[in-house]
Write a protein that holds these residues in place. Structure first.
Motif, PDB file in Angstrom:
ATOM      1  N   MET A 112      26.396 -33.210  35.895  1.00 18.28           N
ATOM      2  CA  MET A 112      27.176 -32.191  36.755  1.00 18.28           C
ATOM      3  C   MET A 112      27.831 -31.013  35.960  1.00 18.28           C
ATOM      4  N   MET A 113      28.421 -31.533  34.698  1.00 17.91           N
ATOM      5  CA  MET A 113      28.940 -30.368  33.840  1.00 17.91           C
ATOM      6  C   MET A 113      27.793 -29.396  33.327  1.00 17.91           C
ATOM      7  N   MET A 114      26.523 -29.990  33.022  1.00 19.65           N
ATOM      8  CA  MET A 114      25.620 -29.033  32.578  1.00 19.65           C
ATOM      9  C   MET A 114      25.108 -28.037  33.667  1.00 19.65           C
ATOM     10  N   VAL A 115      25.217 -28.808  34.964  1.00 18.31           N
ATOM     11  CA  VAL A 115      25.000 -27.944  36.170  1.00 18.31           C
ATOM     12  C   VAL A 115      26.063 -26.749  36.462  1.00 18.31           C
ATOM     13  N   ALA A 116      27.084 -27.331  36.321  1.00 14.74           N
ATOM     14  CA  ALA A 116      28.263 -26.237  36.395  1.00 14.74           C
ATOM     15  C   ALA A 116      28.092 -25.167  35.325  1.00 14.74           C
ATOM     16  N   SER A 133      22.129 -19.568  42.538  1.00 16.37           N
ATOM     17  CA  SER A 133      22.881 -20.706  42.023  1.00 16.37           C
ATOM     18  C   SER A 133      22.031 -22.122  42.132  1.00 16.37           C
ATOM     19  N   TYR A 134      21.651 -22.575  43.428  1.00 17.97           N
ATOM     20  CA  TYR A 134      20.585 -23.682  43.462  1.00 17.97           C
ATOM     21  C   TYR A 134      19.322 -23.584  42.650  1.00 17.97           C
ATOM     22  N   GLU A 135      18.916 -22.439  42.473  1.00 19.52           N
ATOM     23  CA  GLU A 135      17.443 -22.375  41.838  1.00 19.52           C
ATOM     24  C   GLU A 135      17.866 -22.569  40.390  1.00 19.52           C
ATOM     25  N   MET A 136      18.949 -22.032  39.808  1.00 21.50           N
ATOM     26  CA  MET A 136      19.391 -22.424  38.520  1.00 21.50           C
ATOM     27  C   MET A 136      19.608 -23.795  38.250  1.00 21.50           C
ATOM     28  N   ALA A 137      20.177 -24.674  39.248  1.00 19.76           N
ATOM     29  CA  ALA A 137      20.709 -26.153  39.115  1.00 19.76           C
ATOM     30  C   ALA A 137      19.189 -26.785  39.287  1.00 19.76           C
ATOM     31  N   VAL A 138      18.423 -26.381  39.958  1.00 17.53           N
ATOM     32  CA  VAL A 138      17.064 -27.299  40.053  1.00 17.53           C
ATOM     33  C   VAL A 138      16.284 -26.930  38.942  1.00 17.53           C
ATOM     34  N   ALA A 139      16.171 -25.722  38.136  1.00 15.99           N
ATOM     35  CA  ALA A 139      15.602 -25.471  37.131  1.00 15.99           C
ATOM     36  C   ALA A 139      16.107 -26.324  35.913  1.00 15.99           C
ATOM     37  N   LEU A 140      17.445 -26.660  35.921  1.00 17.93           N
ATOM     38  CA  LEU A 140      17.936 -27.527  35.092  1.00 17.93           C
ATOM     39  C   LEU A 140      17.478 -29.042  35.241  1.00 17.93           C
ATOM     40  N   LEU A 141      17.378 -29.512  36.565  1.00 15.75           N
ATOM     41  CA  LEU A 141      16.799 -30.613  36.710  1.00 15.75           C
ATOM     42  C   LEU A 141      15.446 -30.784  36.046  1.00 15.75           C
ATOM     43  N   ILE A 142      14.584 -29.747  36.414  1.00 18.09           N
ATOM     44  CA  ILE A 142      13.078 -29.557  35.796  1.00 18.09           C
ATOM     45  C   ILE A 142      13.204 -29.769  34.593  1.00 18.09           C
ATOM     46  N   ASP A 189      30.738 -18.339  39.202  1.00 20.54           N
ATOM     47  CA  ASP A 189      30.609 -17.466  40.477  1.00 20.54           C
ATOM     48  C   ASP A 189      29.414 -18.052  41.415  1.00 20.54           C
ATOM     49  N   VAL A 190      29.653 -19.354  41.695  1.00 16.48           N
ATOM     50  CA  VAL A 190      28.694 -20.101  42.211  1.00 16.48           C
ATOM     51  C   VAL A 190      28.291 -19.519  43.810  1.00 16.48           C
ATOM     52  N   VAL A 191      27.116 -19.252  44.047  1.00 21.26           N
ATOM     53  CA  VAL A 191      26.759 -18.827  45.470  1.00 21.26           C
ATOM     54  C   VAL A 191      25.862 -19.852  46.031  1.00 21.26           C
TER      55      VAL A 191
END
Length: 86
Positions: free
Chosen positions: A73-77, A10-19, A83-85
């Motif tokens: 935040m909505m984009m991250v969600a 989940s965090y990997e996907m969130a950071v990928a979005l930031l990048i 199923d956030v891990v």
């Protein structure tokens, strides 16, 4: 050594979005760091998951990217799904 909370999918996907968001905005790590008033290493450590953003930093990060924090935040969600891990 990375901690589990920065290696979760989940965090990997969130950071990928930031990048991706930074890239889409045509900002280098240095450009973003300058907008944040931080050294380039701050952005690098976030993007390599050596460092996790806290809530207030997330707000500043979103604004430095030219986004409303709620929209980011909505984009991250949406990216991490229901199923956030962590």
């Amino acid at each position: 050594m990375q901690r589990a909370w920065v290696t979760s999918s989940s965090y990997e996907m969130a950071v990928a979005l930031l990048i991706e968001t930074r890239s889409t905005a045509a900002l280098s790590q240095r450009d973003l760091a300058d907008r944040l008033g931080k050294p380039r290493s701050f952005v690098s450590k976030v993007e390599t998951r050596e460092r996790r953003l806290d809530f207030v930093e997330f707000v500043a990060y979103a604004r430095a990217l030219g986004l409303d924090p709620a929209d980011l935040m909505m984009m991250v969600a949406q990216r991490v799904g229901p199923d956030v891990v962590f």
